[in-house]
Design an enzyme around this catalytic site. Structure first.
Site, PDB file in Angstrom:
ATOM      1  N   SER A  18     -34.420  22.080  13.888  1.00 11.50           N
ATOM      2  CA  SER A  18     -35.463  23.116  13.864  1.00 11.50           C
ATOM      3  C   SER A  18     -35.141  24.309  14.760  1.00 11.50           C
ATOM      4  CB  SER A  18     -36.822  22.528  14.246  1.00 11.50           C
ATOM      5  OG  SER A  18     -37.276  21.707  13.201  1.00 11.50           O
ATOM      6  N   LYS A  67     -46.211  12.660  14.453  1.00 11.19           N
ATOM      7  CA  LYS A  67     -47.005  13.462  13.503  1.00 11.19           C
ATOM      8  C   LYS A  67     -48.475  13.037  13.474  1.00 11.19           C
ATOM      9  CE  LYS A  67     -43.056  14.867  10.745  1.00 11.19           C
ATOM     10  NZ  LYS A  67     -42.403  14.943   9.437  1.00 11.19           N
ATOM     11  N   ASN A  88     -47.092  18.473  11.215  1.00 11.49           N
ATOM     12  CA  ASN A  88     -45.723  18.785  11.659  1.00 11.49           C
ATOM     13  C   ASN A  88     -45.588  20.211  12.170  1.00 11.49           C
ATOM     14  OD1 ASN A  88     -45.819  19.979   9.044  1.00 11.49           O
ATOM     15  ND2 ASN A  88     -43.594  20.011   9.016  1.00 11.49           N
ATOM     16  N   GLY A 130     -43.634   5.327   3.437  1.00 11.90           N
ATOM     17  CA  GLY A 130     -43.716   5.596   4.877  1.00 11.90           C
ATOM     18  C   GLY A 130     -44.489   6.871   5.161  1.00 11.90           C
TER      19      GLY A 130
HETATM   20  P1  NAP Z   1     -40.820   5.916   7.691  1.00 16.59           P
HETATM   21  O1  NAP Z   1     -42.243   6.232   7.993  1.00 16.59           O
HETATM   22  O2  NAP Z   1     -40.014   5.204   8.717  1.00 16.59           O
HETATM   23  O3  NAP Z   1     -40.810   5.062   6.328  1.00 16.59           O
HETATM   24  C1  NAP Z   1     -39.615   4.488   5.849  1.00 16.59           C
HETATM   25  C2  NAP Z   1     -39.821   3.902   4.457  1.00 16.59           C
HETATM   26  O4  NAP Z   1     -38.562   3.389   4.009  1.00 16.59           O
HETATM   27  C3  NAP Z   1     -40.815   2.748   4.422  1.00 16.59           C
HETATM   28  O5  NAP Z   1     -41.471   2.771   3.193  1.00 16.59           O
HETATM   29  C4  NAP Z   1     -39.887   1.519   4.542  1.00 16.59           C
HETATM   30  O6  NAP Z   1     -40.394   0.365   3.886  1.00 16.59           O
HETATM   31  C5  NAP Z   1     -38.669   1.999   3.751  1.00 16.59           C
HETATM   32  N1  NAP Z   1     -37.471   1.294   4.237  1.00 16.59           N
HETATM   33  C6  NAP Z   1     -36.922   1.373   5.477  1.00 16.59           C
HETATM   34  N2  NAP Z   1     -35.834   0.560   5.549  1.00 16.59           N
HETATM   35  C7  NAP Z   1     -35.712  -0.026   4.329  1.00 16.59           C
HETATM   36  C8  NAP Z   1     -34.780  -0.967   3.785  1.00 16.59           C
HETATM   37  N3  NAP Z   1     -33.758  -1.459   4.509  1.00 16.59           N
HETATM   38  N4  NAP Z   1     -34.943  -1.365   2.494  1.00 16.59           N
HETATM   39  C9  NAP Z   1     -35.994  -0.878   1.756  1.00 16.59           C
HETATM   40  N5  NAP Z   1     -36.905   0.012   2.230  1.00 16.59           N
HETATM   41  C10 NAP Z   1     -36.752   0.433   3.494  1.00 16.59           C
HETATM   42  O7  NAP Z   1     -39.988   7.239   7.345  1.00 16.59           O
HETATM   43  P2  NAP Z   1     -40.519   8.631   6.734  1.00 16.59           P
HETATM   44  O8  NAP Z   1     -40.943   9.518   7.836  1.00 16.59           O
HETATM   45  O9  NAP Z   1     -41.476   8.334   5.622  1.00 16.59           O
HETATM   46  O10 NAP Z   1     -39.160   9.255   6.144  1.00 16.59           O
HETATM   47  C11 NAP Z   1     -38.534   8.695   5.006  1.00 16.59           C
HETATM   48  C12 NAP Z   1     -37.236   9.442   4.691  1.00 16.59           C
HETATM   49  O11 NAP Z   1     -37.531  10.810   4.413  1.00 16.59           O
HETATM   50  C13 NAP Z   1     -36.224   9.445   5.845  1.00 16.59           C
HETATM   51  O12 NAP Z   1     -34.948   9.264   5.300  1.00 16.59           O
HETATM   52  C14 NAP Z   1     -36.344  10.845   6.426  1.00 16.59           C
HETATM   53  O13 NAP Z   1     -35.157  11.290   7.014  1.00 16.59           O
HETATM   54  C15 NAP Z   1     -36.672  11.655   5.178  1.00 16.59           C
HETATM   55  N6  NAP Z   1     -37.380  12.917   5.490  1.00 16.59           N
HETATM   56  C16 NAP Z   1     -36.774  14.081   5.147  1.00 16.59           C
HETATM   57  C17 NAP Z   1     -37.402  15.288   5.427  1.00 16.59           C
HETATM   58  C18 NAP Z   1     -36.729  16.576   5.052  1.00 16.59           C
HETATM   59  O14 NAP Z   1     -37.165  17.662   5.504  1.00 16.59           O
HETATM   60  N7  NAP Z   1     -35.717  16.550   4.212  1.00 16.59           N
HETATM   61  C19 NAP Z   1     -38.676  15.312   6.046  1.00 16.59           C
HETATM   62  C20 NAP Z   1     -39.277  14.081   6.378  1.00 16.59           C
HETATM   63  C21 NAP Z   1     -38.608  12.878   6.090  1.00 16.59           C
HETATM   64  P3  NAP Z   1     -41.344  -0.713   4.654  1.00 16.59           P
HETATM   65  O15 NAP Z   1     -42.753  -0.218   4.481  1.00 16.59           O
HETATM   66  O16 NAP Z   1     -41.070  -1.990   3.955  1.00 16.59           O
HETATM   67  O17 NAP Z   1     -40.896  -0.734   6.104  1.00 16.59           O
END
Ligand code: NAP
Length: 283
Positions: A18, A67, A88, A130
């Site tokens: 950022s 957040k 955010n 998530g």
């Molecule tokens: P989060 O709250 O930690 O949620 C992670 C999700 O992935 C949960 O649904 C979790 O399932 C699942 N997961 C984690 N490990 C897993 C595994 N080994 N096998 C299957 N499912 C798994 O993360 P988040 O904040 O939602 O972010 C999710 C993704 O979006 C990340 O990769 C992040 O970098 C990306 N993101 C990108 C941006 C961007 O600007 N491009 C912005 C925000 C986020 P469970 O419920 O079973 O734990």
């Protein structure tokens, strides 16, 4: 003259792109301002809000894991931030009110449009339930035909689906993460989004089996919210099957651009967006 100060807070925060993005926007748009990263540990978000006046911070971005904590500290919230409990971007008004926004959701929508896709009328399959999924799904649900959440912990997918049922008119489903179930869901879907960290740089876990992509509707866009690496195994497989693909870098850019507009009242122009995108791509 001192520049107006902006910040990004998180735990950890060293990796955040950022500051480099916002400082590129400030320079390209000829707006006064500077963003610095600030390490705020879990539990210290209320104290950070209390320090804003003293630190002279006019606004800030919020990244993981703060957040929801930031949402609880704001005086006012936009609709997406309030409903999805996820802030955010925070701006301080002249009356010293902290106004919280969610720009992740609108950032992804703009990114998707920038890449030539649209949520409208789509049957969207989201992998993951998530923190980021509620805001993005809530925005998708305004125009999509249906949204299905597939998640390792099925109860979280059910809760995400219940949330959309309560707050939108969109048809919503939930399912587990087994290959058979994912294949069946993919065969009914016209857009696929990975919102899990599977395949992300620094994360050991990968998709064990990507064959569910074989069942996806022909030409359905495939989106990975991950931007490091630029092409995950998930996106590479989809590309091989001739699906149009996009990674998460344009979402990062557009949520940042919307934050900049909240900070300064000005949206970065095309030149600023392109300059920041190039810097992010090579960071
Ligand atoms: P989060 O709250 O930690 O949620 C992670 C999700 O992935 C949960 O649904 C979790 O399932 C699942 N997961 C984690 N490990 C897993 C595994 N080994 N096998 C299957 N499912 C798994 O993360 P988040 O904040 O939602 O972010 C999710 C993704 O979006 C990340 O990769 C992040 O970098 C990306 N993101 C990108 C941006 C961007 O600007 N491009 C912005 C925000 C986020 P469970 O419920 O079973 O734990």
């Amino acid at each position: 003259m001192n520049q107006p100060r902006y910040a990004v807070i998180g735990d950890p925060i060293g990796h955040s792109l950022s500051p480099v993005m916002q400082n590129t926007f400030f320079a390209c748009m000829d707006q006064p301002g500077e963003m610095v990263p600030i390490h705020v540990k879990k539990g210290e978000v209320p104290a950070f809000f209390s320090s804003l006046e003293e630190e002279g911070i006019r606004g800030f971005n919020v990244t993981m894991p703060h957040k929801e904590a930031a949402m609880l500290c704001c005086d006012e919230l936009d609709d997406v931030a309030r409903l999805t409990r996820s802030v955010n971007c925070v701006v301080r008004t002249e009356e010293k009110h902290a106004v919280g926004y969610n720009t992740d959701a609108e950032g992804l929508r703009l990114a998707v449009e920038r890449e030539g896709f649209s949520y409208e009328g789509q049957d969207i399959l989201i992998l993951g339930a998530g923190a980021v999924t509620r805001p993005i799904a809530y925005t998708m649900a305004q125009t999509a035909r249906s949204i299905t959440f597939a998640n390792r912990t099925q109860s979280a997918a059910e809760e995400a689906a219940d949330f959309l049922k309560e707050h939108t008119e969109c048809v919503t489903f939930s399912c587990d993460f087994s290959t058979e179930v994912l294949s069946a869901a993919a065969s009914e879907s016209t857009m696929l989004i990975n919102a899990t960290p599977l395949g992300m740089q620094g994360v050991d876990a990968q998709f064990e089996d990507l064959s569910f992509l074989d069942a996806l509707t022909e030409n359905a866009p495939v989106i990975d919210l991950i931007y490091r690496p630029a092409c995950t195994a998930f996106l590479a497989y989809a590309k091989e099957k001739n699906h149009p693909v996009m990674n998460g870098l344009t979402m990062l850019l557009m949520q940042g651009a919307l934050s900049f507009r909240h900070f300064t009242g000005v949206m970065p122009d095309e030149g600023a967006l392109k300059a920041a995108y190039e810097i992010l791509k090579n960071a």
